[in-house]
Scaffold this active site. Structure first.
Site, mmCIF file in Angstrom:
data_model
loop_
_atom_site.group_PDB
_atom_site.id
_atom_site.type_symbol
_atom_site.label_atom_id
_atom_site.label_comp_id
_atom_site.label_asym_id
_atom_site.label_seq_id
_atom_site.Cartn_x
_atom_site.Cartn_y
_atom_site.Cartn_z
ATOM 1 N N SER A 63 -5.095 -13.235 -8.674
ATOM 2 C CA SER A 63 -3.530 -13.061 -8.764
ATOM 3 C C SER A 63 -2.959 -14.042 -7.941
ATOM 4 O O SER A 63 -2.896 -15.125 -8.108
ATOM 5 C CB SER A 63 -3.527 -11.617 -8.202
ATOM 6 O OG SER A 63 -2.038 -11.413 -8.006
ATOM 7 N N ASP A 279 3.859 -14.314 -9.474
ATOM 8 C CA ASP A 279 2.707 -14.772 -8.735
ATOM 9 C C ASP A 279 1.922 -15.329 -9.910
ATOM 10 O O ASP A 279 1.992 -15.485 -10.946
ATOM 11 C CB ASP A 279 2.028 -13.260 -7.878
ATOM 12 C CG ASP A 279 1.560 -12.456 -8.975
ATOM 13 O OD1 ASP A 279 1.829 -12.400 -10.202
ATOM 14 O OD2 ASP A 279 0.602 -11.453 -8.451
ATOM 15 N N ASP A 281 -0.842 -14.370 -11.506
ATOM 16 C CA ASP A 281 -1.162 -14.024 -12.861
ATOM 17 C C ASP A 281 -0.120 -13.321 -13.471
ATOM 18 O O ASP A 281 -0.123 -12.569 -14.508
ATOM 19 C CB ASP A 281 -2.416 -12.992 -12.782
ATOM 20 C CG ASP A 281 -2.066 -11.860 -11.759
ATOM 21 O OD1 ASP A 281 -0.971 -11.921 -11.174
ATOM 22 O OD2 ASP A 281 -2.716 -10.728 -11.749
ATOM 23 N N ASP A 283 2.177 -10.818 -12.823
ATOM 24 C CA ASP A 283 2.326 -9.494 -12.595
ATOM 25 C C ASP A 283 2.967 -9.030 -11.624
ATOM 26 O O ASP A 283 3.672 -7.519 -11.316
ATOM 27 C CB ASP A 283 1.134 -8.480 -12.747
ATOM 28 C CG ASP A 283 0.239 -8.557 -11.442
ATOM 29 O OD1 ASP A 283 0.672 -9.589 -10.618
ATOM 30 O OD2 ASP A 283 -0.887 -8.053 -11.442
ATOM 31 N N GLU A 375 6.337 -1.923 -6.031
ATOM 32 C CA GLU A 375 5.779 -2.185 -4.662
ATOM 33 C C GLU A 375 6.767 -2.856 -4.173
ATOM 34 O O GLU A 375 7.518 -3.755 -5.051
ATOM 35 C CB GLU A 375 4.476 -2.484 -4.550
ATOM 36 C CG GLU A 375 3.303 -1.589 -5.134
ATOM 37 C CD GLU A 375 1.777 -1.874 -4.638
ATOM 38 O OE1 GLU A 375 1.254 -1.343 -4.004
ATOM 39 O OE2 GLU A 375 1.642 -3.060 -5.002
ATOM 40 N N ARG A 500 -2.126 0.311 8.762
ATOM 41 C CA ARG A 500 -3.092 0.894 7.502
ATOM 42 C C ARG A 500 -4.252 -0.149 7.255
ATOM 43 O O ARG A 500 -3.802 -1.536 7.384
ATOM 44 C CB ARG A 500 -2.767 1.289 6.305
ATOM 45 C CG ARG A 500 -1.580 0.226 5.696
ATOM 46 C CD ARG A 500 -1.416 0.654 4.277
ATOM 47 N NE ARG A 500 -2.284 0.415 3.388
ATOM 48 C CZ ARG A 500 -2.736 -0.727 2.552
ATOM 49 N NH1 ARG A 500 -1.833 -1.674 3.018
ATOM 50 N NH2 ARG A 500 -3.587 -0.651 1.886
ATOM 51 N N GLY A 503 -6.559 -2.947 1.721
ATOM 52 C CA GLY A 503 -7.660 -2.544 0.597
ATOM 53 C C GLY A 503 -8.209 -3.756 -0.229
ATOM 54 O O GLY A 503 -9.221 -3.715 -0.836
ATOM 55 N N THR A 504 -7.602 -4.798 0.290
ATOM 56 C CA THR A 504 -7.793 -6.176 -0.465
ATOM 57 C C THR A 504 -8.473 -7.285 0.469
ATOM 58 O O THR A 504 -9.069 -8.324 0.110
ATOM 59 C CB THR A 504 -6.744 -6.891 -1.403
ATOM 60 O OG1 THR A 504 -5.732 -7.138 -0.284
ATOM 61 C CG2 THR A 504 -6.328 -5.801 -2.354
#
Ligand code: NG1
Ligand code: ZN
Length: 532
Positions: A63, A279, A281, A283, A375, A500, A503-504
């Protein structure tokens, strides 16, 4: 089969690392991915067999991440993200010792009651990264070792692979999602766009920054299926060099524009010219323009969500269906507070919050008849319930206005890629709406005023000690930290902040917004310091 799997597994030995199927599948430096992609191939075959031979998609992409990274993720039959439980199985197989792979494979087969004689069908594609072709070979080694049928779609955007997965599984049924080919994708979008535009003309061209990724050549292909520029919309493509791999996502693209809150330095757009960035890829999509008085203006995922919800809400009312169909917007904690307020108070559309990651948003959106989810970073789409599709297709119009609204709604359901966020489809959607409203980006921007905000990446020794609750808007651990964040927020006008774990990436993310730029920065810094 065991000997075959073992032999193939030994060609793709696992490095001494711990892997995890995260929000975006497996993602890391490409040179560490060989064994992971091999094992994802095995999981794809198992998943397909478990689902009676339905086709599973595998996308190789990282991505918006740098060119030296890569990643792999699985796509479920209807084009959705992989079912949760299977992320765990994927992680388990990815972490098995090289020589234990056949054993873990069979253990899964057995515990999931998978019949090894059921056919396994897999389709796959990759983005433009130079590491892609070798990773594809690792994938194919796995598919051949377990006797799966497969189709190589070569270079595609991520959403194109989602589209093809759904088309493959619905071919020849009343739920058919379109022709099973890349060309079918362009034909569907092109025809739907022409129908949705209804002869309206865009106000000036749109300049599309393709992040030097796969979106560039694919958008160029899509143009062949759109009405000529003179009749509707002129699309100017920039940053579409996919041969120099080192410039992928570099100083351009949706992530750059959103996180730096500025146009790519190479941009030659004039004042008020409508620009957008995809971006790597394709999406995600972010819009922006240069306002002669206020400078750079960002029109992010929140803006696309509110614009679409407002437009579709109006059409549903004109179609006389407002009583029957529930419209909702799904956001994450990263949505600007001003956008939430605008959707709830001005548009009078409910907003629900989910944790970060499109799979959560998508799921929540399916609870509405028209579920709009984005998002803030520009990843999102709109999903329609069966009841909504039925109403658009079968309502008998009583007036030309109602007929008109129903026609536009039908066209939108074809134009929008309902499987997953799709930058090309989302761009045509935004362009359609702006053309209908005869809006320049300035009018779009003036619907509400974003609260100044700041997103900070904070390096912490161990991000796993941070636990969240309330759709990731609050910390439940370490103890006491949330109370300190609350106390800080209370000191700022319109102050809102949260922390937080990413997650990546191996980091904590801190987001803050407040009434002024300096207060937002100050709040972000204070919360970051507190978490270090
Ligand atoms: P993490 O790293 O968990 O914050 C990022 C994005 C998500 C989502 C995923 C998957 C932000 C703040 N976070 O997640 O929105 O898109 O990557 O790509 O943009
Ligand atoms: Zn992406």
């Amino acid at each position: 089969m065991d000997a075959k799997i073992l032999e193939a597994s030994q060609k793709h030995p696992k490095p001494d690392l711990n892997f995890q199927y995260g929000t975006a599948g497996f993602r890391m430096k490409a040179n560490l991915l060989d064994s992971v992609v091999f094992r994802v191939g095995l999981v794809a075959a198992l998943r397909s067999r478990k689902l009676g031979g339905q086709t599973i998609g595998v996308m190789i992409t990282a991505s918006h991440n740098p060119p030296e990274d890569n990643g792999v993720k699985l796509v479920d039959p209807m084009g959705e993200m992989l079912e949760q439980a299977w992320e765990v199985y994927s992680t388990e197989l990815a972490n098995a010792k090289t020589e234990d792979v056949p054993e873990v494979y069979h253990k899964l087969e057995k515990s999931l009651k998978i019949d090894p004689k059921t056919p396994a069908r897999v389709i796959y594609a990759r983005d433009t990264r130079p590491s892609g072709p070798a990773l594809v070979r690792s994938l194919v080694d796995a598919l051949e070792a377990v006797g799966a049928e497969y189709t190589d779609y070569k270079l595609l955007t991520t959403p194109q692979l989602h589209y093809l997965t759904r088309c493959t599984n619905t071919e020849g049924t009343p739920q058919s999602y379109g022709e099973v080919s890349e060309k079918g994708y362009y034909k569907k979008l092109g025809a739907a766009f022409a129908r949705a535009m209804k002869g309206k003309k865009a106000r000036g061209p749109v300049i599309v920054d393709c992040a030097n990724g796969v979106g560039g050549p694919k958008l160029a292909e899509l143009l062949k299926y759109l009405p000529p520029a003179s009749e509707g919309l002129e699309i100017k493509i920039v940053n579409d060099d996919v041969l120099k791999s080192e410039i992928l996502n570099s100083d351009c693209g949706a992530d750059y524009v959103k996180t730096k809150q500025r146009a790519p330095p190479s941009s030659k757009a004039g004042p008020n010219e409508r620009c957008c960035s995809l971006d790597g890829d394709a999406d995600r999509i972010i819009y922006y323009f240069n306002d002669p008085t206020h400078g750079f203006r960002l029109l992010d995922g929140d803006r696309i969500a509110s614009l679409s919800a407002s437009f579709i809400g109006d059409l549903v009312r004109e179609a006389g269906l407002a009583e029957d169909l529930k419209i909702g917007v799904v956001q994450t904690a990263y949505a600007n507070g001003a956008s939430t307020k605008y959707v709830e108070k001005t548009l009078k559309i409910p907003v629900v919050f989910t944790p970060t990651g499109v799979k959560w948003l998508h799921h929540a959106a399916t609870k509405f008849d028209v579920g709009v989810y984005f998002e803030a970073n520009g990843h999102g789409t709109i999903v329609f319930s069966d009841q909504a599709l039925k109403a658009f297709n079968t309502t008998d119009p009583q007036s030309p206005a109602q007929k008109n609204a129903l026609e536009t709604l039908r066209a939108l359901t074809e134009l929008i890629n309902q499987t997953v966020g799709d930058a090309l489809s989302d761009m045509l959607l935004v362009e359609t709406i702006l053309a209908h409203k005869s809006w320049t980006p300035k009018e779009w921007d003036s619907t509400y005023t974003d609260l100044p905000n700041r997103l900070v990446r904070v390096e912490v020794p161990d991000r796993s000690i941070f636990k969240t609750t309330d759709a990731e808007r609050k910390l439940s651990a370490p103890e006491g930290v949330q109370a300190q964040i609350d106390a800080l927020m209370a000191k700022f006008k319109d102050g809102r902040a949260f922390a937080r774990p990413s997650g990546t990436e191996d980091a904590l993310r801190v987001y803050a917004e407040a009434a002024t730029r300096s207060e937002a920065d100050d709040l972000a810094t204070k919360v970051s310091d507190l978490c270090k």
